[in-house]
Write an enzyme that holds these catalytic residues in place. Structure first.
Site, mmCIF file in Angstrom:
data_model
loop_
_atom_site.group_PDB
_atom_site.id
_atom_site.type_symbol
_atom_site.label_atom_id
_atom_site.label_comp_id
_atom_site.label_asym_id
_atom_site.label_seq_id
_atom_site.Cartn_x
_atom_site.Cartn_y
_atom_site.Cartn_z
ATOM 1 N N ASP A 1 0.809 -1.309 -0.139
ATOM 2 C CA ASP A 1 -0.007 0.048 -0.047
ATOM 3 C C ASP A 1 0.833 1.349 0.019
ATOM 4 O OD1 ASP A 1 -1.775 -2.094 0.328
ATOM 5 O OD2 ASP A 1 -3.065 -1.053 1.834
ATOM 6 N N HIS B 1 -10.686 0.811 -3.037
ATOM 7 C CA HIS B 1 -11.841 0.793 -2.499
ATOM 8 C C HIS B 1 -12.835 1.671 -3.443
ATOM 9 C CE1 HIS B 1 -10.382 -0.185 1.441
ATOM 10 N NE2 HIS B 1 -9.857 0.638 1.771
ATOM 11 N N LYS C 1 -7.057 -4.740 -3.389
ATOM 12 C CA LYS C 1 -7.707 -5.357 -2.424
ATOM 13 C C LYS C 1 -8.824 -4.087 -1.791
ATOM 14 C CE LYS C 1 -4.277 -4.050 1.029
ATOM 15 N NZ LYS C 1 -5.115 -3.380 1.855
ATOM 16 N N CYS D 1 -2.363 -2.927 7.550
ATOM 17 C CA CYS D 1 -2.097 -3.592 6.554
ATOM 18 C C CYS D 1 -1.278 -4.707 6.520
ATOM 19 C CB CYS D 1 -2.390 -3.083 5.033
ATOM 20 S SG CYS D 1 -3.946 -2.190 5.043
ATOM 21 N N ASP E 1 -4.467 -0.534 -1.660
ATOM 22 C CA ASP E 1 -5.871 -0.606 -1.265
ATOM 23 C C ASP E 1 -6.659 0.054 -2.282
ATOM 24 O OD1 ASP E 1 -6.964 -1.232 1.263
ATOM 25 O OD2 ASP E 1 -7.182 1.079 1.921
ATOM 26 N N HIS F 1 -10.692 7.123 1.712
ATOM 27 C CA HIS F 1 -9.234 7.009 1.087
ATOM 28 C C HIS F 1 -9.104 5.762 0.037
ATOM 29 C CE1 HIS F 1 -9.311 3.759 4.101
ATOM 30 N NE2 HIS F 1 -8.439 3.111 3.282
#
Ligand code: VGL
Ligand code: ZN
Length: 200
Positions: free
Chosen positions: A10, A50, A108, A153, A48, A83
């Site tokens: 990340d 989202h 992810k 993470c 990351d 974020h």
């Protein structure tokens, strides 16, 4: 013979100072990653990633504030600032990162209904990413890891890797944590070492 890879966790703009979920000193690990990548033929990076309505986002919780916790999918979940929204600058790699050395990408956190700290599994361990299958297909048995954030993470990915039977080396010079409570990073590092990670 062990076969190794470097796994970068990340390293995204939102986790650097000025970003939406800034990790103190997060910018300092980008140069560490650039240097470490020179020593590995296989470099895997997690992101990351989202959707904008992700259930961990404070925007989805009018009555809660950042840092609050709530029960979600049977576990305690932290409310985060919005974020790493897919396709935004915050989710992208910082310009200083030598992305040409990255051979594989793992995204992810794409399901709005569950968070995913680990690069292997979502937080309920219901769904897996491609990472374990990828490592198996590359016949990798030892993972060198660094990235953000130590207490979320990185910790979750290291613990899952150990549980899956990988040899794990954690490079703390390439890690920084959120440290909501003082000592969270140290606790995370102690737990990773206790579970079998080699901590450098
Ligand atoms: C992370 C909190 C929320 C991390 C990701 O990369 O450590 N932390 N989402
Ligand atoms: Zn996240």
């Amino acid at each position: 013979m062990t076969k190794t890879c470097l796994l970068l966790i990340d390293l995204q703009n939102d986790f650097l100072p000025g970003g939406a979920l800034a990790v103190p000193g997060g910018d300092q690990v980008i140069a560490v990653a650039d240097e470490m990548m020179r020593d590995f033929d296989i470099v895997i990076a997690s992101q990351d990633w989202h959707p904008s309505n992700h259930g961990s986002f404070v925007s989805q919780h009018p009555k809660r504030k950042v840092g609050d916790t709530f029960h979600w999918n049977g576990a305690l979940q932290v409310v985060w600032p919005d974020h790493c929204v897919q396709g935004t600058y915050g989710a992208a790699f910082p310009p200083e990162l030598n992305v040409s050395k990255i051979s594989h990408l793992i995204t992810k956190g794409k399901d709005p209904n569950v968070d995913s700290y680990s690069a292997f599994f979502d937080n309920t361990k219901f769904r897996a990413t491609r990472l374990h299958a990828l490592l198996q297909s590359l016949e990798i048995d030892a993972i060198h890891m660094m990235g953000l954030a130590t207490d979320y993470c990185v910790r979750a990915t290291v613990l899952d890797a150990l549980e899956l039977g990988y040899q794990v080396t954690l490079h703390t010079k390439g890690c920084r944590g959120v440290e909501i409570r003082l000592g969270d990073c140290m606790k995370a590092i102690e737990q990773m070492a206790h579970n079998g990670a080699e901590v450098l």
